[in-house]
Design an enzyme around this catalytic site. Structure first.
Site, PDB file in Angstrom:
ATOM      1  N   ASN A  10       0.858  -1.185   0.000  1.00 32.04           N
ATOM      2  CA  ASN A  10       0.000   0.000   0.000  1.00 32.04           C
ATOM      3  C   ASN A  10       0.894   1.236   0.000  1.00 32.04           C
ATOM      4  O   ASN A  10       1.423   1.634   1.034  1.00 32.04           O
ATOM      5  CB  ASN A  10      -0.900  -0.029   1.255  1.00 32.04           C
ATOM      6  N   TRP A  11       1.036   1.819  -1.191  1.00 36.79           N
ATOM      7  CA  TRP A  11       1.949   2.963  -1.326  1.00 36.79           C
ATOM      8  C   TRP A  11       1.351   4.238  -0.744  1.00 36.79           C
ATOM      9  O   TRP A  11       2.034   5.242  -0.620  1.00 36.79           O
ATOM     10  CB  TRP A  11       2.289   3.198  -2.809  1.00 36.79           C
ATOM     11  N   LYS A  12       0.063   4.223  -0.456  1.00 36.57           N
ATOM     12  CA  LYS A  12      -0.634   5.431   0.021  1.00 36.57           C
ATOM     13  C   LYS A  12      -0.382   6.577  -0.976  1.00 36.57           C
ATOM     14  O   LYS A  12      -0.367   6.312  -2.175  1.00 36.57           O
ATOM     15  CB  LYS A  12      -0.202   5.770   1.448  1.00 36.57           C
ATOM     16  N   HIS A  99      -9.804   1.704   4.594  1.00 38.88           N
ATOM     17  CA  HIS A  99      -8.551   1.912   5.314  1.00 38.88           C
ATOM     18  C   HIS A  99      -8.788   2.980   6.394  1.00 38.88           C
ATOM     19  O   HIS A  99      -9.513   3.937   6.177  1.00 38.88           O
ATOM     20  CB  HIS A  99      -7.452   2.359   4.343  1.00 38.88           C
ATOM     21  N   GLU A 101      -7.115   5.379   7.416  1.00 32.92           N
ATOM     22  CA  GLU A 101      -6.798   6.767   7.056  1.00 32.92           C
ATOM     23  C   GLU A 101      -7.962   7.402   6.304  1.00 32.92           C
ATOM     24  O   GLU A 101      -8.229   8.594   6.428  1.00 32.92           O
ATOM     25  CB  GLU A 101      -5.506   6.818   6.223  1.00 32.92           C
ATOM     26  N   GLU A 175      -6.042  -4.402  10.797  1.00 35.28           N
ATOM     27  CA  GLU A 175      -5.078  -3.318  10.899  1.00 35.28           C
ATOM     28  C   GLU A 175      -5.385  -2.495  12.143  1.00 35.28           C
ATOM     29  O   GLU A 175      -6.154  -1.524  12.077  1.00 35.28           O
ATOM     30  CB  GLU A 175      -5.176  -2.418   9.665  1.00 35.28           C
ATOM     31  N   GLY A 181       1.754   2.869  10.795  1.00 36.13           N
ATOM     32  CA  GLY A 181       2.731   3.947  10.619  1.00 36.13           C
ATOM     33  C   GLY A 181       3.364   4.430  11.912  1.00 36.13           C
ATOM     34  O   GLY A 181       3.941   5.523  11.951  1.00 36.13           O
ATOM     35  N   SER A 212       2.720  -1.405  10.736  1.00 34.34           N
ATOM     36  CA  SER A 212       4.153  -1.412  11.062  1.00 34.34           C
ATOM     37  C   SER A 212       4.838  -2.744  10.768  1.00 34.34           C
ATOM     38  O   SER A 212       5.687  -3.214  11.541  1.00 34.34           O
ATOM     39  CB  SER A 212       4.382  -1.009  12.532  1.00 34.34           C
ATOM     40  N   GLY A 232       2.666  -0.904   4.456  1.00 35.41           N
ATOM     41  CA  GLY A 232       2.708   0.508   4.055  1.00 35.41           C
ATOM     42  C   GLY A 232       4.147   0.954   3.883  1.00 35.41           C
ATOM     43  O   GLY A 232       4.782   0.703   2.863  1.00 35.41           O
ATOM     44  N   GLY A 233       4.684   1.604   4.921  1.00 36.99           N
ATOM     45  CA  GLY A 233       6.023   2.210   4.870  1.00 36.99           C
ATOM     46  C   GLY A 233       7.109   1.332   4.265  1.00 36.99           C
ATOM     47  O   GLY A 233       7.848   1.795   3.381  1.00 36.99           O
TER      48      GLY A 233
HETATM   49  P1  PGA Z   1       2.379   0.790   7.745  1.00 37.33           P
HETATM   50  O1  PGA Z   1       0.957   0.958   7.033  1.00 37.33           O
HETATM   51  O2  PGA Z   1       2.951  -0.509   7.282  1.00 37.33           O
HETATM   52  O3  PGA Z   1       3.183   1.978   7.306  1.00 37.33           O
HETATM   53  O4  PGA Z   1       2.121   0.781   9.232  1.00 37.33           O
HETATM   54  C1  PGA Z   1       0.104  -0.135   6.882  1.00 37.33           C
HETATM   55  C2  PGA Z   1      -1.183   0.301   6.236  1.00 37.33           C
HETATM   56  O5  PGA Z   1      -1.654   1.392   6.528  1.00 37.33           O
HETATM   57  O6  PGA Z   1      -1.760  -0.415   5.414  1.00 37.33           O
END
Ligand code: PGA
Length: 252
Positions: A10-12, A99, A101, A175, A181, A212, A232-233
Site C-alpha cells: 500500500n503505497w498510500k 482503510h 486513514e 489493521e 505507521g 508497522s 505501508g512504509g
Molecule cells: P504501515 O501501514 O505498514 O506503514 O504501518 C500499513 C497500512 O496502513 O496499510
C-alpha cells in the site's frame, strides 16, 4: 480460497513523482520471479496505476494491481470519484476498502464502506476490507466488539443477497489503528487471538495483518497463521520490501 500468500504494497500517497514510482516498481519487479508461492499486489496512487500495469511483463505472473479506494456507483455526477469498472479496465484486481486513514481523514463511514464492498464484489474484483481498533478501544478491551461491529455494518445484507456466492473473494485485513505507521506493531500473540477470532467468522477467506510490518517482523504474522500482509512504509523501500518477501518465502 487462494492458497498463495498475499503481500499487499500500500503505497498510500507516495512516491511524490512518476520517476520515483517507476523506479520503485522496477526495483521490486526485477526480483519477483523467485517468489512463486507469493502473490504481490501493488496499490499505487490511482494516477500511476495504468502506467505501471502497462509495464508489467509476462514473466511476473505473481504480480497484480490493486487500488486504494473506489466509488460505489458505476458512472455519473460524482466529482473526483473513480468507479470499479474504470479500475477493472486497467487491470486492477484488488481494491482496498475502509482503510483507517480514509475513515479518519475523509470521514468514510461504515455504511459507505458497505456500499463499496458490494460494488467491488459485484464486479468480481477482490475487496480488501480493513478493520481495526484505536489504542483507546484496545485499552478498554473493546477490540473484538469493535471488529464485530465493523464487520456487521461493512458486510451488511451481503450474505442474504445475490452477492453471497462471491463472498469468498473478500479479503479481511486486521489493521489495528494504533499500529499503522507508528513503528509499534501488534504483538504476534495478540494478533493471533484476533486471527483466530476472524477465522471463525471467515473460515474460507484470506486474512491479512497490517500495521508497522517490516522485513524483520513480517514472518511473525505468517507463523501465527495470517494468510498475508498489508504493508505501508516498508513497501516504499525496495531493498527492505524484497527482503520482507524473501523472509516470508523462506517461512512458507
Ligand atoms: P504501515 O501501514 O505498514 O506503514 O504501518 C500499513 C497500512 O496502513 O496499510
Amino acid at each position: 480460497m487462494n492458497s498463495k500468500t498475499l503481500i499487499i504494497a500500500n503505497w498510500k500517497m507516495n512516491p511524490i513523482n512518476w520517476t520515483n514510482a517507476k523506479k520503485l516498481f522496477d526495483s521490486v519487479k526485477k526480483n519477483l520471479k523467485k517468489f512463486e508461492n507469493i502473490k504481490i499486489v501493488f496499490c499505487p496512487p490511482f494516477i500511476y496505476l495504468p502506467l505501471l500495469s502497462n509495464s508489467k511483463s509476462e514473466s511476473t505472473m505473481n504480480l497484480s494491481f490493486g487500488s486504494q479506494n473506489c466509488f460505489w456507483e458505476n458512472e455519473g455526477a460524482f466529482t473526483g470519484e473513480i468507479s470499479v469498472q474504470m479500475l477493472k479496465e486497467f487491470g486492477v484486481k484488488y481494491v482496498i476498502i475502509g482503510h483507517s486513514e480514509r475513515r479518519q481523514f475523509l470521514n468514510e463511514t461504515d455504511e459507505m464502506i458497505n456500499k463499496k464492498i458490494k460494488a467491488v464484489l459485484k464486479s468480481n474484483l477482490k475487496p480488501i476490507l480493513c478493520i481495526g481498533e484505536t489504542k483507546k478501544q484496545k485499552k478498554q478491551n473493546k477490540t473484538f466488539k469493535i471488529l464485530r461491529n465493523q464487520i456487521n455494518i461493512n458486510l451488511k445484507s451481503i450474505s442474504n443477497s445475490n452477492l453471497k456466492s462471491k463472498i469468498s473473494n473478500l479479503i479481511i485485513a486486521y489493521e489495528p489503528i494504533w499500529a499503522i505507521g507508528t513503528g509499534e506493531p501488534c504483538n504476534p500473540q495478540e494478533a493471533k487471538k484476533v486471527f483466530l477470532f476472524l477465522k471463525k467468522i471467515f473460515p474460507h477467506n484470506l486474512i491479512l495483518y497490517g500495521g508497522s510490518v517490516t522485513n524483520e517482523n513480517a514472518v511473525n504474522y505468517i507463523r501465527t497463521g495470517f494468510n498475508g500482509l498489508l504493508v505501508g512504509g516498508t513497501s516504499l523501500d525496495p531493498k527492505k520490501f524484497v527482503n520482507l518477501i524473501e523472509n516470508v518465502r523462506k517461512n512458507l
